[in-house]
Design a protein around this motif. Structure first.
Motif, short mmCIF file in Angstrom:
data_model
loop_
_atom_site.label_atom_id
_atom_site.label_comp_id
_atom_site.label_asym_id
_atom_site.label_seq_id
_atom_site.Cartn_x
_atom_site.Cartn_y
_atom_site.Cartn_z
N ILE A 215 0.95 -1.57 0.50
CA ILE A 215 0.29 0.34 0.23
C ILE A 215 1.14 1.18 -0.44
O ILE A 215 0.11 2.37 -0.49
N GLY A 216 1.81 1.38 -0.10
CA GLY A 216 3.14 2.34 -0.11
C GLY A 216 3.52 3.12 1.03
O GLY A 216 4.28 4.25 1.25
N VAL A 217 3.36 1.98 2.25
CA VAL A 217 4.34 2.65 3.87
C VAL A 217 5.00 1.93 4.27
O VAL A 217 5.54 0.34 3.76
N SER A 218 5.78 2.61 4.44
CA SER A 218 7.35 2.06 4.82
C SER A 218 7.54 2.57 6.21
O SER A 218 6.62 4.05 6.56
N LEU A 219 7.75 1.95 7.35
CA LEU A 219 8.31 2.70 8.25
C LEU A 219 9.37 3.50 9.32
O LEU A 219 11.05 2.90 8.74
N ASN A 220 9.21 4.60 9.02
CA ASN A 220 10.59 5.34 10.01
C ASN A 220 11.50 4.39 10.87
O ASN A 220 9.70 3.70 11.17
N GLU A 221 11.48 5.24 11.70
CA GLU A 221 12.23 4.99 13.30
C GLU A 221 11.17 4.84 14.32
O GLU A 221 11.19 4.14 15.08
N GLN A 222 10.42 6.24 13.75
CA GLN A 222 9.08 5.91 15.00
C GLN A 222 8.37 5.20 15.04
O GLN A 222 7.84 4.17 15.99
N ALA A 223 8.05 4.99 13.44
CA ALA A 223 7.00 3.49 13.56
C ALA A 223 7.48 2.84 13.28
O ALA A 223 7.05 1.87 14.19
N THR A 224 8.56 2.14 13.86
CA THR A 224 9.77 0.41 13.55
C THR A 224 9.65 0.51 15.37
O THR A 224 9.32 -0.80 15.00
N LYS A 225 9.91 1.94 16.16
CA LYS A 225 9.76 1.22 17.40
C LYS A 225 7.77 1.41 18.04
O LYS A 225 7.48 -0.15 18.92
N LEU A 226 7.15 1.60 17.08
CA LEU A 226 5.39 1.31 17.46
C LEU A 226 5.76 0.52 16.94
O LEU A 226 4.11 -0.65 18.15
N TRP A 227 5.89 -0.50 15.76
CA TRP A 227 5.77 -1.78 15.31
C TRP A 227 5.71 -2.49 16.47
O TRP A 227 5.29 -3.50 16.34
N GLN A 228 7.39 -2.40 16.88
CA GLN A 228 7.96 -3.65 17.64
C GLN A 228 7.43 -3.45 18.96
O GLN A 228 7.35 -4.78 19.56
N ASP A 229 6.01 -2.55 19.52
CA ASP A 229 5.83 -2.29 20.58
C ASP A 229 4.75 -2.56 20.82
O ASP A 229 4.25 -3.28 21.45
N VAL A 230 3.87 -2.90 19.63
CA VAL A 230 2.10 -3.56 19.58
C VAL A 230 2.80 -4.96 19.80
O VAL A 230 1.65 -5.46 20.34
N GLN A 231 3.75 -5.46 18.33
CA GLN A 231 4.37 -7.00 18.27
C GLN A 231 4.09 -7.41 19.98
O GLN A 231 3.71 -8.91 20.01
N ALA A 232 5.33 -6.78 20.56
CA ALA A 232 5.63 -7.43 22.24
C ALA A 232 4.37 -7.25 23.32
O ALA A 232 3.58 -8.23 24.13
N ALA A 233 3.32 -6.43 22.80
CA ALA A 233 1.89 -5.81 24.00
C ALA A 233 1.05 -7.30 23.45
O ALA A 233 1.16 -8.27 23.98
N ILE A 234 1.02 -7.61 22.50
CA ILE A 234 0.14 -8.37 21.81
C ILE A 234 0.83 -10.46 21.91
O ILE A 234 0.00 -10.45 22.37
N ILE A 235 2.22 -10.41 21.63
CA ILE A 235 2.37 -11.41 22.04
C ILE A 235 2.50 -11.55 24.03
O ILE A 235 2.19 -12.62 24.02
N GLY A 236 2.87 -10.64 24.46
CA GLY A 236 3.07 -10.98 25.95
C GLY A 236 1.48 -11.04 25.95
O GLY A 236 0.75 -11.65 27.59
N GLN A 237 0.42 -10.96 25.82
CA GLN A 237 -1.03 -11.18 25.86
C GLN A 237 -1.54 -11.98 25.76
O GLN A 237 -2.56 -13.23 26.38
N VAL A 238 -1.14 -12.44 24.34
CA VAL A 238 -1.54 -13.55 23.77
C VAL A 238 -0.94 -15.41 24.53
O VAL A 238 -1.91 -16.14 24.74
N THR A 239 -0.04 -15.16 25.16
CA THR A 239 0.88 -16.68 25.28
C THR A 239 0.63 -16.61 26.96
O THR A 239 1.05 -17.25 27.37
N ALA A 240 -0.25 -15.71 27.64
CA ALA A 240 -1.01 -15.54 28.92
C ALA A 240 -1.86 -16.01 29.20
O ALA A 240 -2.16 -16.55 30.19
#
Length: 350
Positions: A167-192
């Motif tokens: 869709i033409g979206v690239s991840l800058n430094e701030q968006a990369t951090k946001l993406w990493q944070d949301v993945q970590a939050a999802i994994i933490g809750q799902v595995t619990a």
């Protein structure tokens, strides 16, 4: 064999079938492909009908399919396996018919004369999930992998690897951090979440309505895992191929909560279960958005593109609900980023 151009692989299959059914006349015809490298044939031997799986061994293994079929056979109607050749990647199995759950539900919804039929189908499907979840986890864990950090991360990676570039979206430094944070939050809750056997693709195209029987056939289960208790329900109720409104989804989450006796078994309130459901939904939708684009760009299968708006709508709803239910900083920031950065680009494409 009914074919105008016989490939070497089809010739190989034909020779094997001649060994499985010696001195018997048979015909087989290739069925439309699914979202994998596997192929299927409808096989007729005299008056008997079967399905043949063709899984080229260099691309697909049938070992997982065989193991999971045996595991689930005692609790749900999976196809009976008639003949197996693991080396060549062929299986002859019971034919569960050509009527899948999605077509029956679509017909019910279009007619709207008796939505009670739809409710019966969904109640049956939810009972199938409950039956699968009650399989012995220790025994199942001997053959099934864990739906843990590595697999959850790899699946969500399809969103950033395939969907965002498309869709033409690239991840800058701030968006990369946001993406990493949301993945970590999802994994933490799902595995619990409480863990059990997960079909991992329990949606309307993988459930067959068996003619003359109050039963559902379950297919495409070879990727089963030990994972979160909400995954299969999210696959069923937020199906990419069937579009019910969120009032309907909420009512069926509550119904499943009662049927599965979630409070008694896991000590979870309905509100907690809904949060678990929405977090799991989010992970699944991120994965599916990436898978559908990969199927299009890598495999030339464009038929899934029409389902993208439904999947994106489900992702945004799950995140919006979590803003009210869970107030998680990572989820909230990701929701805002999707709204402001991703959705305008998505709407240009779809």
């Amino acid at each position: 064999m009914t074919s105008t151009a016989i490939s070497p692989r089809d010739q190989q299959l034909h020779r094997w079938l001649a060994q499985v059914f010696p001195n018997q006349e048979f015909n087989h015809s290739r069925l439309p492909g699914d979202a994998s490298f596997r192929g299927y044939h409808r096989l007729t031997v005299g008056d008997d009908k079967y399905i043949v799986m063709d899984a080229p061994p260099e691309k697909e293994s049938v070992a997982e399919f065989i193991a999971v079929d045996k595991l689930m056979a005692d609790v749900v109607h999976v196809p009976h396996l008639v003949a197996i050749d693991e080396v060549q990647g062929f299986i002859v199995m019971e034919d569960l018919g050509a009527t899948d759950f999605a077509d029956v539900i679509a017909n019910d919804v279009n007619n709207r004369e008796d939505m009670a039929a739809t409710e019966r189908h969904y109640q049956r499907a939810m009972q199938e999930i409950i039956a699968i979840q009650r399989l012995d986890v220790a025994k199942a864990g001997e053959i099934l992998p864990s739906y843990g950090d590595a697999l959850l991360t790899r699946e969500m990676g399809l969103f950033s690897e395939w969907f965002l570039p498309y869709i033409g979206v690239s991840l800058n430094e701030q968006a990369t951090k946001l993406w990493q944070d949301v993945q970590a939050a999802i994994i933490g809750q799902v595995t619990a979440q409480p863990q059990g056997v997960v079909h991992r693709d329990f949606h309307s195209r993988n459930l067959m309505v068996l003619e003359g029987r109050d039963d559902l056939g379950v297919i495409d289960f070879q990727d089963a895992v030990i994972g979160a208790y909400t995954y299969d329900l999210a696959s069923l109720l937020r199906d990419a191929y069937i579009n019910f409104d969120e009032n309907w989804v909420s009512a069926h989450i509550a119904k499943f909560y009662e049927l599965a006796d979630i409070e008694q078994r896991y000590g979870k309130s309905l509100a907690e279960f809904i949060i678990d459901f929405n977090v799991m939904s989010m992970q699944r939708h991120l994965k599916v958005l990436g898978i559908f684009i990969r199927l299009y760009q890598r495999d030339g299968k464009d038929r899934y593109l029409g389902n993208m708006p439904k999947v994106m709508g489900d992702l945004m709803y799950a995140l919006g609900a979590l803003k009210q239910q869970a107030d998680n900083a990572a989820f909230n920031a990701f929701y805002d980023w999707l709204n402001t950065v991703v959705m305008p680009k998505f709407n240009e494409k779809f």
